[in-house]
Write an enzyme that holds these catalytic residues in place. Structure first.
Site, PDB file in Angstrom:
ATOM      1  N   GLU A  26      10.384  -4.152 -11.289  1.00  0.00           N
ATOM      2  CA  GLU A  26       9.312  -3.911 -10.309  1.00  0.00           C
ATOM      3  C   GLU A  26       8.230  -2.993 -10.878  1.00  0.00           C
ATOM      4  OE1 GLU A  26      12.428  -3.789  -6.494  1.00  0.00           O
ATOM      5  OE2 GLU A  26      11.485  -1.958  -7.221  1.00  0.00           O
ATOM      6  N   CYS A  77     -14.391  18.353   1.989  1.00  0.00           N
ATOM      7  CA  CYS A  77     -14.254  19.746   2.429  1.00  0.00           C
ATOM      8  C   CYS A  77     -12.798  20.194   2.369  1.00  0.00           C
ATOM      9  CB  CYS A  77     -14.799  19.885   3.841  1.00  0.00           C
ATOM     10  SG  CYS A  77     -16.479  19.276   3.947  1.00  0.00           S
ATOM     11  N   GLU A  78     -12.271  20.223   1.183  1.00  0.00           N
ATOM     12  CA  GLU A  78     -10.893  20.667   0.918  1.00  0.00           C
ATOM     13  C   GLU A  78     -10.917  21.356  -0.441  1.00  0.00           C
ATOM     14  OE1 GLU A  78      -7.874  19.902   2.562  1.00  0.00           O
ATOM     15  OE2 GLU A  78      -8.627  18.452   4.015  1.00  0.00           O
TER      16      GLU A  78
HETATM   17  N1  LLP Z   1       9.814  -0.072  -6.984  1.00  0.00           N
HETATM   18  C1  LLP Z   1       9.943   0.838  -6.016  1.00  0.00           C
HETATM   19  C2  LLP Z   1      11.082   0.753  -5.103  1.00  0.00           C
HETATM   20  C3  LLP Z   1       8.984   1.859  -5.898  1.00  0.00           C
HETATM   21  O1  LLP Z   1       9.129   2.773  -4.941  1.00  0.00           O
HETATM   22  C4  LLP Z   1       7.907   1.930  -6.813  1.00  0.00           C
HETATM   23  C5  LLP Z   1       6.892   2.975  -6.697  1.00  0.00           C
HETATM   24  C6  LLP Z   1       7.802   0.942  -7.810  1.00  0.00           C
HETATM   25  C7  LLP Z   1       8.780  -0.043  -7.873  1.00  0.00           C
HETATM   26  C8  LLP Z   1       6.682   0.904  -8.814  1.00  0.00           C
HETATM   27  O2  LLP Z   1       6.687   2.031  -9.612  1.00  0.00           O
HETATM   28  P1  LLP Z   1       5.703   2.122 -10.882  1.00  0.00           P
HETATM   29  O3  LLP Z   1       6.121   1.069 -11.867  1.00  0.00           O
HETATM   30  O4  LLP Z   1       4.328   1.864 -10.405  1.00  0.00           O
HETATM   31  O5  LLP Z   1       5.868   3.494 -11.400  1.00  0.00           O
HETATM   32  N2  LLP Z   1       1.453   7.217  -5.948  1.00  0.00           N
HETATM   33  C9  LLP Z   1       2.229   7.719  -7.083  1.00  0.00           C
HETATM   34  C10 LLP Z   1       3.318   6.764  -7.467  1.00  0.00           C
HETATM   35  C11 LLP Z   1       4.219   6.406  -6.316  1.00  0.00           C
HETATM   36  C12 LLP Z   1       5.259   5.403  -6.696  1.00  0.00           C
HETATM   37  C13 LLP Z   1       5.890   4.817  -5.481  1.00  0.00           C
HETATM   38  N3  LLP Z   1       6.889   3.842  -5.759  1.00  0.00           N
HETATM   39  C14 LLP Z   1       1.273   8.019  -8.234  1.00  0.00           C
HETATM   40  O6  LLP Z   1       0.073   7.822  -8.075  1.00  0.00           O
HETATM   41  O7  LLP Z   1       1.707   8.472  -9.282  1.00  0.00           O
END
Ligand code: LLP
Length: 415
Positions: free
Chosen positions: A273, A339-340
């Site tokens: 994923e 404004c933060e």
């Molecule tokens: N699978 C699940 C169950 C997840 O919760 C996530 C990400 C992924 C796959 C994908 O993860 P990736 O390959 O993109 O690392 N907003 C944060 C990252 C939050 C990730 C949430 N879950 C940031 O900007 O660093």
């Protein structure tokens, strides 16, 4: 190749000058390279080729339909976490049977939507959810295929906000409960998989390898007791080097020990994923300097456009779009209009002497950039442009002021 390179001192995305795009579409503006999306996807396919996984792009990282379509055409499937994301992937005619529906809080209507759309896999994260999926499937007269998300009790080497595999995490269930769940009598659910995802932007493969051992041990014990689990979802979290001197391993070295271990396991059906790895470095966020005071450059993008620096102290490289001749490099903080006090995009960066009107580009902004953008302080959401070699097109229009109040009843106010 990294798509953002200088040509004649002017920053380009592939063959298109960023100044051209800013002139035509204004800022803040997200600019994506289609070729880089394909390149990253293929690199991931190759790194994991030996175990031939279904690669389910994690839509939460960036859910723009045009980007999803590129990935679908490359052979990607999708990892979704809401009815909204399901709606999006169905819009591009994704193969429902290959979709993985993850997420910790699926509502009844989201589960119904997934079952009615023949979504292939539902990753359940609690006993209550398993019972609910069974009830909804029975009501609809279908059978659901599920994987149980384990909480393997490992600590991922990453920022605490994006670590998910430890004991106090809200995600997944402990192995003991997962084993109990596999023994439940459920008429309309088939438990066929185990799922792990221990965090995002992982520093090394060690914690993933530990989590895989936990998952394989769980599968062996469950199957010994009569379960029929033949699939493993290894999650995402593959790292991206946000800065040049970032010690993060490249995808080939991150994948190698994982592939080695998995190819020796009795399981032959794997899901991945990945979100960030595929989409992060495909985009830059363009912004225009409004004011320079002391050593702070106030720009027109901010935490409403890219919240990662404010939320996780994340680092994005800041590049001047035009490299001007001989200037002494000064150290600037780059701040947004919100404004933060936390509304900073970058701290202490060496940049040429900045003045109002200068264009800057924040790189590696493709993942969790636009998808986490908001209307805070009533700023319209930015536009998104996709570059294809020498050509480009808008893949999301800039919101208008009318869009901001579209769902509010303005009539009573005017009377
Ligand atoms: N699978 C699940 C169950 C997840 O919760 C996530 C990400 C992924 C796959 C994908 O993860 P990736 O390959 O993109 O690392 N907003 C944060 C990252 C939050 C990730 C949430 N879950 C940031 O900007 O660093």
């Amino acid at each position: 190749m990294f798509p953002f390179q200088y040509k004649n001192n002017s920053l380009h995305c592939d063959s298109v000058a960023l100044t051209t795009l800013a002139q035509e579409f204004g800022t803040p503006l997200y600019v994506y390279s289609a070729n880089r999306v394909r390149e990253n996807f293929r690199r991931l396919v190759n790194a994991f080729a030996k175990i031939n996984p279904t690669i389910c792009y994690s839509v939460k990282a960036n859910s723009n339909l045009s980007l999803l379509k590129i990935l679908k055409d490359e052979g990607a499937s999708f990892d979704i976490v809401s009815g909204g994301e399901l709606f999006r992937v169905l819009k591009i005619n994704a193969d429902a049977e290959r979709i993985v529906f993850a997420g910790v809080g699926k509502t009844e209507s989201e589960i119904d939507f997934a079952l009615q759309s023949n979504v292939g896999w539902i990753n359940v994260e609690s006993e209550g959810e398993l019972i609910r999926v069974n009830q909804r499937a029975r009501r609809l007269g279908v059978s659901a295929v599920v994987a149980i998300r384990l909480r393997p009790d490992v600590d991922a080497a990453t920022h605490h906000h994006i670590s998910t595999g430890h004991t106090t995490s809200k995600f997944g269930v402990p192995v003991s409960l997962a084993l109990k769940m596999t023994r439940m009598k459920l008429s309309n659910v088939k438990i066929r998989g185990a799922h792990i995802h221990i965090g995002s932007q992982l520093g090394n493969p060690e914690a993933t390898l530990k989590a895989i051992e936990v998952a394989l041990d769980f599968v062996a014990r469950a199957n010994q007791a009569g379960a029929e689990i033949d699939a493993l979802d290894v999650g995402g979290g593959f790292p991206v080097a946000y800065r040049a001197d970032d010690p993060k391993p490249d995808i080939e070295s991150f994948a190698a020990p994982i592939v080695e271990r998995l190819s020796q396991s009795p399981i032959k059906n794997f899901h991945l994923e990945p979100g960030r790895f595929i989409i992060a470095d495909t985009a830059a966020l363009m912004t225009t300097v409004q004011y320079v005071k002391d050593r702070i450059a106030i720009v027109d993008a901010g935490m409403q456009t890219l919240i990662r620096p404010a939320l996780y102290e994340a680092y994005h490289q800041v590049l001047p779009v035009e490299q001007v001749g001989q200037v002494s490099n000064l150290s600037y903080d780059v701040a947004g209009p919100i404004c933060e006090s936390s509304d900073f995009l970058a701290r202490d960066r060496e940049l040429p002497n900045l003045k109002s009107g200068d264009l800057l580009a924040l790189t590696h902004a493709g993942a969790y950039g636009f998808s986490m953008a908001s209307n805070y302080n009533s700023h319209p959401l930015p536009a998104e442009v996709l570059v294809e070699g020498e050509r480009y097109r808008v893949i999301r229009q800039r919101q208008t002021l009318d869009d901001l109040i579209k769902f509010e009843d303005g009539s009573s106010i005017r009377q």
